[in-house]
Design a protein around this motif. Sequence first.
Motif, PDB file in Angstrom:
ATOM      1  N   SER A 104       0.863  -1.184   0.000  1.00  0.00           N
ATOM      2  CA  SER A 104       0.000   0.000   0.000  1.00  0.00           C
ATOM      3  C   SER A 104       0.898   1.231   0.000  1.00  0.00           C
ATOM      4  O   SER A 104       1.724   1.397   0.904  1.00  0.00           O
ATOM      5  CB  SER A 104      -0.915   0.006   1.227  1.00  0.00           C
ATOM      6  OG  SER A 104      -1.740   1.153   1.254  1.00  0.00           O
ATOM      7  N   ALA A 116       3.937   0.560   2.523  1.00  0.00           N
ATOM      8  CA  ALA A 116       3.811  -0.438   3.587  1.00  0.00           C
ATOM      9  C   ALA A 116       3.535  -1.789   2.934  1.00  0.00           C
ATOM     10  O   ALA A 116       2.776  -1.872   1.967  1.00  0.00           O
ATOM     11  CB  ALA A 116       2.691  -0.067   4.544  1.00  0.00           C
ATOM     12  N   TYR A 117       4.133  -2.856   3.458  1.00  0.00           N
ATOM     13  CA  TYR A 117       3.972  -4.178   2.849  1.00  0.00           C
ATOM     14  C   TYR A 117       4.350  -5.265   3.847  1.00  0.00           C
ATOM     15  O   TYR A 117       5.023  -5.003   4.853  1.00  0.00           O
ATOM     16  CB  TYR A 117       4.827  -4.305   1.591  1.00  0.00           C
ATOM     17  CG  TYR A 117       6.301  -4.014   1.805  1.00  0.00           C
ATOM     18  CD1 TYR A 117       7.222  -5.047   1.976  1.00  0.00           C
ATOM     19  CD2 TYR A 117       6.772  -2.701   1.847  1.00  0.00           C
ATOM     20  CE1 TYR A 117       8.568  -4.781   2.174  1.00  0.00           C
ATOM     21  CE2 TYR A 117       8.112  -2.428   2.050  1.00  0.00           C
ATOM     22  CZ  TYR A 117       9.006  -3.474   2.211  1.00  0.00           C
ATOM     23  OH  TYR A 117      10.332  -3.203   2.422  1.00  0.00           O
ATOM     24  N   LEU A 133       5.825  -6.562   9.150  1.00  0.00           N
ATOM     25  CA  LEU A 133       5.266  -5.395   8.473  1.00  0.00           C
ATOM     26  C   LEU A 133       6.412  -4.407   8.291  1.00  0.00           C
ATOM     27  O   LEU A 133       7.026  -3.979   9.276  1.00  0.00           O
ATOM     28  CB  LEU A 133       4.144  -4.762   9.286  1.00  0.00           C
ATOM     29  CG  LEU A 133       3.609  -3.422   8.773  1.00  0.00           C
ATOM     30  CD1 LEU A 133       2.985  -3.579   7.383  1.00  0.00           C
ATOM     31  CD2 LEU A 133       2.598  -2.827   9.756  1.00  0.00           C
ATOM     32  N   ARG A 134       6.723  -4.085   7.026  1.00  0.00           N
ATOM     33  CA  ARG A 134       7.825  -3.160   6.750  1.00  0.00           C
ATOM     34  C   ARG A 134       7.304  -1.882   6.097  1.00  0.00           C
ATOM     35  O   ARG A 134       6.248  -1.888   5.453  1.00  0.00           O
ATOM     36  CB  ARG A 134       8.866  -3.810   5.828  1.00  0.00           C
ATOM     37  CG  ARG A 134       9.617  -4.951   6.469  1.00  0.00           C
ATOM     38  CD  ARG A 134      10.700  -5.509   5.553  1.00  0.00           C
ATOM     39  NE  ARG A 134      11.327  -6.703   6.118  1.00  0.00           N
ATOM     40  CZ  ARG A 134      12.238  -7.449   5.486  1.00  0.00           C
ATOM     41  NH1 ARG A 134      12.625  -7.102   4.256  1.00  0.00           N
ATOM     42  NH2 ARG A 134      12.750  -8.525   6.063  1.00  0.00           N
ATOM     43  N   LEU A 135       8.079  -0.823   6.255  1.00  0.00           N
ATOM     44  CA  LEU A 135       7.762   0.467   5.648  1.00  0.00           C
ATOM     45  C   LEU A 135       8.988   0.966   4.893  1.00  0.00           C
ATOM     46  O   LEU A 135      10.065   1.111   5.471  1.00  0.00           O
ATOM     47  CB  LEU A 135       7.360   1.486   6.714  1.00  0.00           C
ATOM     48  CG  LEU A 135       6.963   2.877   6.221  1.00  0.00           C
ATOM     49  CD1 LEU A 135       5.665   2.803   5.420  1.00  0.00           C
ATOM     50  CD2 LEU A 135       6.819   3.846   7.383  1.00  0.00           C
ATOM     51  N   THR A 153      11.425  -2.066   9.906  1.00  0.00           N
ATOM     52  CA  THR A 153      10.461  -3.088  10.315  1.00  0.00           C
ATOM     53  C   THR A 153       9.552  -2.480  11.372  1.00  0.00           C
ATOM     54  O   THR A 153      10.011  -2.094  12.456  1.00  0.00           O
ATOM     55  CB  THR A 153      11.174  -4.333  10.866  1.00  0.00           C
ATOM     56  OG1 THR A 153      11.996  -4.890   9.833  1.00  0.00           O
ATOM     57  CG2 THR A 153      10.172  -5.377  11.322  1.00  0.00           C
ATOM     58  N   VAL A 154       8.264  -2.398  11.067  1.00  0.00           N
ATOM     59  CA  VAL A 154       7.294  -1.780  11.976  1.00  0.00           C
ATOM     60  C   VAL A 154       6.841  -2.763  13.036  1.00  0.00           C
ATOM     61  O   VAL A 154       6.676  -2.417  14.208  1.00  0.00           O
ATOM     62  CB  VAL A 154       6.078  -1.257  11.176  1.00  0.00           C
ATOM     63  CG1 VAL A 154       5.028  -0.669  12.104  1.00  0.00           C
ATOM     64  CG2 VAL A 154       6.523  -0.227  10.139  1.00  0.00           C
TER      65      VAL A 154
END
Length: 199
Positions: A104, A116-117, A133-135, A153-154
């Motif tokens: 996204s 974000a993916y 979840l990475r940004l 890495t979120v």
Amino acid sequence: YDESLGDVVLGEIGADGIEYSVIDGVPDETPTHEPSTYRGGVEQPGPDIGAYTTVALVGGKVFAAYQDRERKALRFARETGPGKYTVHDVDVPDGGERIGAFASMTARPGGGAAIAYLVTGVPAADGARATELRLAVTGDPAPNGTGAWTITTVASAPTSCAGLCGSGDKCAAPAADGDPEVCVTPATDCTPGCATDEV
């Protein structure tokens, strides 16, 4: 995303209908059909390269991010002119992980974009696997390579290793409640033979 051919295709709605242009995925093959078509007359499927496509407009130009399913990488394309795009990798695997699911993207107010993916099958300690979840963020209004992006890495959580272990390994059930599944190499020296709950 053209599932049958593996292309990333942009459709722009105008007064004369929808005009298509290929962003990425058409193989370098000799055309066998009318070259004025949006694939330039190329019939052969290309690499499966356009899953989870997300698009944003930045400075009036199209930015697109998507998953390369064959290489399990996150890709990015930037419009450079009508029907023209420059393409590069944003995040590529260095193990057995699969990068780029549910991408996204949004434009940043000061220029650039953020994506974000999800990343699945990230190798963790002791043969476990994790989902992250990475940004990926860039402040460059015209990013041209992997180095333009800062990736963080979120969040991260343990996940099943089913289908993610290396050749010859098996995904084993947790040894205790609360432990993750882990990839293990089956033993060949059980004496007597291995029990049904042993590997």
